[in-house]
Write a protein that holds these residues in place. Structure first.
Motif, short mmCIF file in Angstrom:
data_model
loop_
_atom_site.label_atom_id
_atom_site.label_comp_id
_atom_site.label_asym_id
_atom_site.label_seq_id
_atom_site.Cartn_x
_atom_site.Cartn_y
_atom_site.Cartn_z
N SER A 166 -6.89 4.96 -2.82
CA SER A 166 -6.18 4.09 -3.78
C SER A 166 -6.41 4.53 -5.22
CB SER A 166 -6.64 2.64 -3.62
OG SER A 166 -8.04 2.52 -3.80
N ARG A 217 -2.51 5.22 -0.81
CA ARG A 217 -2.31 3.82 -1.19
C ARG A 217 -2.43 3.64 -2.70
NH1 ARG A 217 -6.03 0.96 3.59
NH2 ARG A 217 -4.82 1.79 5.36
N ALA A 258 -1.42 2.80 -6.33
CA ALA A 258 -0.48 1.91 -7.02
C ALA A 258 -0.21 2.36 -8.45
CB ALA A 258 -1.02 0.48 -7.01
N HIS A 259 -1.14 3.11 -9.04
CA HIS A 259 -0.98 3.64 -10.40
C HIS A 259 -1.48 5.09 -10.40
CE1 HIS A 259 -0.32 -0.47 -11.85
NE2 HIS A 259 -1.38 -0.82 -11.14
N ASN A 305 3.53 6.51 -1.78
CA ASN A 305 2.40 5.70 -2.21
C ASN A 305 2.92 4.30 -2.55
OD1 ASN A 305 -0.44 7.07 -2.54
ND2 ASN A 305 1.04 8.66 -3.04
N ARG A 306 2.27 3.65 -3.50
CA ARG A 306 2.67 2.29 -3.88
C ARG A 306 2.97 2.20 -5.37
NH1 ARG A 306 -1.96 -0.95 -0.29
NH2 ARG A 306 -1.28 -0.13 1.75
N LEU A 307 3.45 3.31 -5.93
CA LEU A 307 3.72 3.36 -7.36
C LEU A 307 4.88 2.46 -7.75
CD1 LEU A 307 3.50 7.23 -7.96
CD2 LEU A 307 1.69 5.52 -8.34
N GLU A 308 4.72 1.78 -8.86
CA GLU A 308 5.81 0.97 -9.43
C GLU A 308 6.24 1.51 -10.79
OE1 GLU A 308 4.82 -3.15 -9.49
OE2 GLU A 308 4.51 -3.29 -7.32
N ASN A 348 8.45 5.55 -3.25
CA ASN A 348 7.60 4.57 -3.89
C ASN A 348 8.44 3.34 -4.26
OD1 ASN A 348 4.65 5.59 -4.42
ND2 ASN A 348 5.95 7.39 -4.75
N SER A 349 7.98 2.58 -5.22
CA SER A 349 8.73 1.39 -5.67
C SER A 349 8.95 1.44 -7.17
CB SER A 349 7.97 0.12 -5.29
OG SER A 349 7.78 0.04 -3.89
#
Length: 299
Positions: free
Chosen positions: A154, A175, A177-178, A197-200, A220-221
């Motif tokens: 993460s 995982r 997010a940034h 991954n979980r990038l926004e 990603n997102s």
């Protein structure tokens, strides 16, 4: 059948090596016609392009032979496609390693002693069960290629900011997010893979990666791209497919080296069409990348 028999016998030899007790001796083993356990592993080493190389890939190992760590001359070690759950602190004894391949094991962590491998230039630790990366890895300042793909990571420790020689970083299928802050300090990066991954978002600091040629953040997102991304004039491949983009920065036309809209994952160019883009961008893209750039350029 010959290949299977050879592989079986090799695995048997290695299993025997791992349990042979160490013996103290004041004479050379070859005087009595036998060699030490370490020597029996050493016979599997080869010299490949000038590097002392040992491959124990696909041996069914669930632990490493303790004698392995006596081979301090090793420069390339392949332990891929085994069932290793951990590596001992003795890994740090192989201080001449240049390439270490741990791909496809069950490793849940890397030992802190990996930071003792000061000459390491390539580390493959993808397809494991890693949830974090030891801070000590930041001491491997000569690393040029680092793959941590397909794990459960993460984030990265800030110590990795010292990896100024790193040119290729693969963090895909994790995982995250940034984008870790330390990544923006890796000024030598040419290739950055963060797909699935979980990038926004992508931070404005992305502009610091001035040598970047390939950036992959598909799957990603991400809902918007920073305009600072458009200052990376060396970009030849930008993959932002399968995100949540509805528009693009006006400055996107500055990325002249992208050249075209791309469809195949390995094609250079801009990968963007698989997003919920709004009109008129969606319609303009039907004319290709040049049509989009002409639309975005100020009149």
């Amino acid at each position: 059948m010959g290949g299977k028999q050879s592989r079986s016998s090799s695995k048997k030899d290695l299993n025997e090596v791992s349990v042979v007790p160490r013996r103290k001796s004041t004479f050379r083993g070859d005087q009595l016609g036998f060699s030490s356990a370490a020597e029996r592993i050493r016979k599997y080493t080869t010299v490949h392009f000038g590097y002392s190389t040992l491959s124990l890939a696909m041996r069914g190992l669930d632990e490493t032979p303790c004698e392995l760590w006596e081979l301090r001359e090793l420069q390339k070690l392949n332990l891929s496609m085994n069932s290793l759950c951990s590596l001992p602190p003795s890994l740090g004894a192989l201080d001449n390693l240049v390439v270490l391949n741990l791909w496809g094991n069950n490793l849940s962590c890397l030992p802190p002693e990996i930071g003792l491998l000061k000459k390491l230039r390539v580390l493959f630790a993808c397809c494991n069960c890693l949830s974090k990366v030891p801070e000590e890895l930041g001491s491997c300042t000569h690393l040029e290629v680092l793959s941590l793909a397909n794990n459960q990571i993460s984030g990265l420790p800030g110590s990795l900011a010292s990896m100024r020689s790193l040119t290729k970083l693969n963090l895909s299928h994790n995982r995250i997010a940034h984008i870790p802050t330390c990544v923006y300090s890796m000024k030598g990066l040419v290739f950055l893979h963060l797909a699935c991954n979980r990038l926004e978002t992508i931070a404005d600091q992305i502009q610091d990666l001035v040598n970047l040629k390939i950036l992959i953040v598909e799957g990603n997102s991400i809902h918007s791209l920073p305009k600072t991304l458009c200052f990376l004039e060396s970009l030849e491949l930008l993959n932002v497919d399968f995100n949540e983009l509805q528009s693009v920065p006006v400055e996107l036309y500055l990325l002249s080296r992208l050249g075209r809209l791309a469809c195949h994952p390995l094609d250079k160019g801009l990968h963007i069409i698989h997003n919920p883009l709004l009109k008129p961008i969606q319609e303009v893209l039907q004319g290709g990348l040049s049509a989009l750039y002409n639309y975005l350029k100020p009149t």
